[in-house]
Design an enzyme around this catalytic site. Structure first.
Site, short mmCIF file in Angstrom:
data_model
loop_
_atom_site.label_atom_id
_atom_site.label_comp_id
_atom_site.label_asym_id
_atom_site.label_seq_id
_atom_site.Cartn_x
_atom_site.Cartn_y
_atom_site.Cartn_z
N GLY A 293 -8.26 37.24 30.42
CA GLY A 293 -8.68 36.14 31.27
C GLY A 293 -10.12 36.22 31.70
N HIS B 22 -35.37 37.09 22.40
CA HIS B 22 -34.95 35.98 21.53
C HIS B 22 -33.73 35.30 22.10
CE1 HIS B 22 -32.53 39.38 20.19
NE2 HIS B 22 -31.68 38.54 19.63
N HIS C 259 -30.50 34.84 21.45
CA HIS C 259 -29.08 35.16 21.30
C HIS C 259 -28.43 35.43 22.66
CE1 HIS C 259 -29.39 36.34 16.79
NE2 HIS C 259 -29.07 35.07 16.95
N HIS D 88 -35.57 38.29 12.49
CA HIS D 88 -34.19 38.49 12.94
C HIS D 88 -33.39 37.31 12.41
CE1 HIS D 88 -30.95 39.91 15.36
NE2 HIS D 88 -31.11 39.10 16.39
N ASP E 202 -34.09 48.92 18.42
CA ASP E 202 -32.77 48.37 18.08
C ASP E 202 -31.95 49.35 17.21
OD1 ASP E 202 -30.64 46.76 17.27
OD2 ASP E 202 -31.87 45.39 16.08
N SER F 161 -27.02 41.20 7.48
CA SER F 161 -27.22 41.50 8.90
C SER F 161 -28.63 41.12 9.34
CB SER F 161 -26.99 43.00 9.12
OG SER F 161 -27.42 43.35 10.42
N GLY F 162 -28.80 40.89 10.62
CA GLY F 162 -30.11 40.59 11.19
C GLY F 162 -30.77 41.82 11.78
N HIS F 163 -30.17 42.99 11.56
CA HIS F 163 -30.67 44.22 12.19
C HIS F 163 -31.12 45.25 11.15
CE1 HIS F 163 -29.11 42.96 16.14
NE2 HIS F 163 -28.14 42.41 15.42
N HIS G 172 -29.66 49.18 22.23
CA HIS G 172 -28.80 48.23 21.50
C HIS G 172 -27.86 48.94 20.54
CE1 HIS G 172 -32.19 44.96 21.74
NE2 HIS G 172 -31.87 45.47 22.91
ZN LIG Z 1 -28.74 41.46 20.16
ZN LIG Z 2 -30.04 39.01 18.23
#
Ligand SMILES: [Zn+2]
Ligand SMILES: [Zn+2]
Length: 550
Positions: free
Chosen positions: A46, A72, A74, A143, A197, A368-370, A392
């Protein structure tokens, strides 16, 4: 005691994926980097979302906050902003790039903050001085969303570099390749501490370029003879652009299905970050009569959520777009850990309805963006930090990242693998952990922020697993004697019709519990009934005595 030491306090995003937030403190000045949210895990029943626990840290420092800088757009970087700004002075300046501010604005509107917040648009390459102290230089990073930046923060104690989310993509979908020049310049200037990151730090090699997705999509579009339905996140704006490009190349129109996708596509298009050829986008209700081989649908539901667009298509509950023989369905985003089962079920349903389903790494329909290990090493060797704080990521990612840095020759004592709330302090003698801010998670559900604690969550968990048992007893007000046989009411515990005997014996237990003199009937019933039900069923429903005195 000297107060003019530099302190770095990660408030979220360490030991977890999501709700990223870091505080930089110097004297009586605080700069905040990002304020994200995390979507709840399965055992948080919940709960709509989780925000970083900055309350304890900012408690007596609210007027120290000079600004918020955002990497950014996100959700795990901007979703917590309205909550943070309500807690501190809402007029605290917030610095973000144009797309990011465009994504922040509607959130502030929903929270009634839009007119009060001081949003400042910056771009990569720009430098601003915040609170007369922090000199922040924003630099371009690649990214999965356009307009992402990292930041170099000059403080009297030294230069801090924070990468934000990034990867080194030489052929990105949006914007130029990474700004290696800026990174090398920081390295030459001398970097006190790097925050980088760690999301993919246990992934060897390089993360594939967005370009490979173009090739993967082209193959899908070449081979498909019917409709193509792609599930992705609205926040993966670069991916949406790639799908639109592929559809245009192959003579198909695109329909967007799902509210979060529609919203972010509309927003990104209005701000000029999505390039859509005229006439390409059509309304999902207007697909009738169009040949299947001219249709592309981008849908929400990449995590198998039954109520999202793809989930409804897969279960045949979608009003306009039921899945049929000949459809090709592409899952173009990563599966968030914990959602594997839901996604598996959706994929099975899609196959059952005759669709061809493309998912997983092999098909190159998602990257992936990483950054992976080789990119992280390249970053470390360009920036050459004296100290290093991996951010991160879950603990395993942070430790992998720390190991990479040791492999690059950084001494172990200069690397800090931290948990949220741990303070690293820098002075003339070096850097060390100097404390820890107590804190946990702050839960937000429909009713508000932070008024749900672990106890409520535990109750919800019990209710969801073993249900509840009400024991209703009527007692004589004067004598305390039972006026009638107790009644047991259950929900989500056992199927009553098949367990009449158990329920009757439970009622007997309640009668016996009331015979114990000198005890509060409530607690006596609760104790007796709980242990009886557990010994009979090995389940632990929530027992709630209802005592009526007549
Ligand atoms: Zn992130
Ligand atoms: Zn991100």
């Amino acid at each position: 005691m000297t107060t003019n030491n530099l302190k770095i306090i990660p408030l979220g995003g360490l030991g977890e994926i999501g709700k990223n937030m870091t505080a930089i403190e110097y004297g009586r000045n605080v700069l905040i980097i990002d304020a994200g949210i995390m979507f709840p895990e399965h055992d948080m029943l919940g709960i709509d979302l989780v925000i970083p626990d900055y309350v304890e840290y900012l408690n007596d420092k609210k007027d120290w906050v000079r600004g918020v800088v955002v990497t950014h757009g996100h959700e795990d970087h901007i979703g917590g902003l309205p909550f943070l700004l309500k807690d501190i002075d809402p007029e605290t300046p917030v610095y973000a790039t144009r797309l990011t501010t465009g994504l922040i604005e509607p959130k502030l509107q929903r929270h009634g903050l839009a007119s009060r917040v001081n949003l400042k648009t910056i771009s990569a390459g720009e430098q601003v001085t915040i609170g007369g102290l922090f000199e922040v230089e924003f630099f371009h990073v690649c990214h999965s969303i356009p307009d992402a930046v990292g930041m170099a923060i000059r403080t009297p104690a030294g230069l801090i570099v924070h990468t934000g989310d990034f990867k080194f993509d030489y052929t990105p979908t949006w914007g130029p390749p990474p700004d290696f020049g800026a990174l090398a310049r920081f390295g030459a200037e001398g970097v006190l501490v790097l925050l980088s990151d760690s999301t993919n730090a246990d992934n060897p090699g390089f993360t594939l370029s967005e370009k490979t997705v173009d090739e993967g999509l082209d193959k899908v579009f070449r081979e498909a003879s019917g409709r193509i339905i792609l599930a992705t996140f609205g926040s993966l704006i670069s991916r949406v652009q790639q799908i639109i490009n592929a559809a245009a190349r192959h003579g198909r129109v695109v329909a967007i299905d799902g509210r979060s996708l529609e919203e972010s596509v509309e927003r990104a298009q209005a701000l000029g970050y999505l390039d859509v050829p005229p006439g390409l986008l059509v309304d999902p209700t207007r697909l009738k009569g169009r040949p299947d081989h001219q249709v592309t649908i981008i849908a929400t539901g990449s995590q198998g959520e039954p109520s999202a667009a793809l989930g409804r298509m897969a279960s045949g509950r979608h009003r306009h777009i039921p899945i049929k023989q000949g459809d090709t369905v592409v899952m173009s985003s990563r599966v968030i850990p914990g959602n594997e089962q839901l996604v598996g079920r959706a994929v099975n349903n899609l196959f059952q309805r005759g669709a061809r389903v493309i998912y997983g790494k092999a098909d190159h329909v998602h990257v992936s963006g990483h950054a992976s290990q080789e990119e992280l090493k390249l970053l470390l060797s360009l920036v050459k930090p004296k100290y290093f704080i991996p951010v991160h990521g879950e603990l395993r990612h942070l430790h992998s990242h720390a190991e990479l840095a040791r492999g690059q020759g950084l001494p172990a004592e200069n690397i800090f693998v931290l948990e949220n709330g741990e303070v690293v302090e820098f002075d003339e003698d070096g850097a060390r952990k100097t404390g820890r801010i107590p804190g946990g998670w702050v839960f937000v559900d429909g009713s508000g922020v932070g008024d749900i604690g672990p106890v409520v969550l535990r109750d919800r968990e019990i209710l969801s697993q073993d249900g509840f048992v009400l024991a209703v007893v009527r007692l004589d007000e004067k004598t305390g004697r039972l006026l009638e046989r107790p009644r047991i009411i259950t929900r989500g515990f056992v199927f009553v019709k098949e367990n009449m005997e158990l329920i009757e014996r439970a009622e007997e237990e309640v009668i016996a519990a009331l015979r114990v003199n000198g005890q509060d009937p409530q607690s006596s019933i609760r104790k007796t009934l709980s242990s009886f039900l557990y010994s009979e069923t090995q389940r632990q429903p929530m027992v709630m005595p209802v005592v009526i005195e007549d």
